[in-house]
Design an enzyme around this catalytic site. Sequence first.
Site, PDB file in Angstrom:
ATOM      1  N   THR A  92       0.834  -1.200   0.000  1.00 47.23           N
ATOM      2  CA  THR A  92       0.000   0.000   0.000  1.00 47.23           C
ATOM      3  C   THR A  92       0.871   1.254   0.000  1.00 47.23           C
ATOM      4  OG1 THR A  92      -1.750  -1.181   1.171  1.00 47.23           O
ATOM      5  CG2 THR A  92      -1.818   1.222   1.252  1.00 47.23           C
ATOM      6  N   PHE A 100       8.350  -8.828   2.936  1.00 42.88           N
ATOM      7  CA  PHE A 100       8.480  -8.964   4.388  1.00 42.88           C
ATOM      8  C   PHE A 100       9.454  -7.939   4.970  1.00 42.88           C
ATOM      9  CE2 PHE A 100       7.051 -13.452   3.417  1.00 42.88           C
ATOM     10  CZ  PHE A 100       5.761 -13.257   3.878  1.00 42.88           C
ATOM     11  N   TRP A 124      -3.560   4.843   2.611  1.00 44.24           N
ATOM     12  CA  TRP A 124      -4.721   3.952   2.576  1.00 44.24           C
ATOM     13  C   TRP A 124      -6.003   4.768   2.611  1.00 44.24           C
ATOM     14  CZ3 TRP A 124      -9.030   2.859   5.466  1.00 44.24           C
ATOM     15  CH2 TRP A 124      -9.698   1.658   5.151  1.00 44.24           C
TER      16      TRP A 124
END
Length: 558
Positions: free
Chosen positions: A73, A301, A410
């Site tokens: 995002t 990650f 977001w």
Amino acid sequence: MKTDIEIAQANEMLPIKEVAATLSLTEDDLKLYGKYKAKVDIKKINSLNEEADGKLILVTAINPTPAGEGKSTVTVGLGDALTRIGKKAMIAMREPSLGPTMGVKGGAAGGGYAQVQPMQDINLHFTGDMHAITATNNTLSALIDNHIQQGNALNIDQRRITWKRVLDINDRALRNIVIGLGGPIQGVPRQDGFDITVASEIMAILCLSTSLTDLKNRIGNIVIGYTFDRVPVTVRDLKVEGALTLLMKDALEPNLVQTLYHTPAFVHGGPFANIAHGCNSVLATKTALKLADYVITEAGFGADLGAEKFMDIKVPQLGKSPDAVVIVATVRSLKMHGGVLVKDLNSGENVEAVKAGFANLQKHIENMQQYGVPVVVALNEFTNDTAAEIAAVVSLCAAQEVECVQTAVWAKGAEGGEALANAVVKAIDENTKAFVPLYVAEDSSIEEKIETIVTKIYGGASVIYSKEAKNQLRQYKKNGWDRLPVCMAKTQYSLSDDQKAIGRPENFDITIRSFVPKIGAGFVVALTGDILTMPGLPKEPAALRMDVTEDGVVTGLF
């Protein structure tokens, strides 16, 4: 509040030809997959080789909570924000796998108002790259077993075949299987197993290849097993590298899509960072650098996994190091590393836990600074964050002389990432340091490279090798594989190989239980802990929430 899929469905996309035109690409440069998706023709890509490179921004993260911290995002939102402040920007991301899409996370194309489009296509079958990789991998499996059935001219020891079949969904029941049962006409019985498609060496090869010739050469170098005399057997020995390359020729070309704000994006290649090298394709990143002034890419990650592999495996193939690194952190992840249970992360303000958990973020900052690149922290906002918790993170980062920027892409899209975009541009413009690799692969042994990663990146004390791993190391040195880079397969939840060791553990050992040679990809995988190359589905997989209406409208995809 709208879900991600509802936001995506309400957004009006531009025809991909119009998005391509902002990059000076014509329709002749594209291979259209409907109105809103296209691949860029390899001939056009080759014609860009002499163009200057833009600036490269790598987005990574701290060790995440099970739901992730919004790295994708932030990657999308930063690209949109750079466009908003007047920069010619482009995004280069990984393709989602059906495994996590149907399993834990749901959709993986960004979120909220920072998404790549068409979101539902990208999360499902897209342009068929994952299917091409699966088909290529399993064609090789069929050719291996057929070779043995038809007389085994290469003297392959079926007990020592290392090549596995793959499937792009989490299916624990297929981890260990027996094939060839039912009599002579059904093949030669042997033990086999399935990995998830994104763990296939074909995926790694796709993401590191720079041309069709390079792709074919790498496929030819794949080691599929050993003879009865312990001699490695390659795809080139089987004489099928040409056929396998043919299956991959379209998948090699990067996929062009757009964000909600119509920023162009390549979504191409998707190896996991805990079991593979965790970066999108070299070809997509390299092409984006020729087409835009700022390219935002991600590594999977935490920075101990994806970012380390980006720096030490991808950068030498790319020929370009990052001009800046963005580390994504969240208040909730800092609380987790400060000792708060995952189920209690939304239970109220806990500034002391945030401060305690900062040790994890601090280690990732130090790790990226080792490479000589400027670092900016993006604090990805969540609705439960409090002003005191946010202030604590900003203050702690300032003490490390690193800017921490509140990021609300977001909820607010490009506007919510504008401060981050300005901070990143400033960090790039003011940087005077040169890139420093963690190691030079050909100058050190496998053991030396692993020790360097364990001590300098993870913060561990030493490395322990199983008996199997020690035997493999001797064989790899004999085969001339000891000068290749190392790809660590490790849990994403901790700096150590114990996923319960949160925060910044110290004085721990990393245990290497075995190795997997990925000679086609050009690295050796070191398996640690209980890491699995075929994950399983959770008790309540995301698939339970997904559906499609009579008129084809997708629901529940995150």
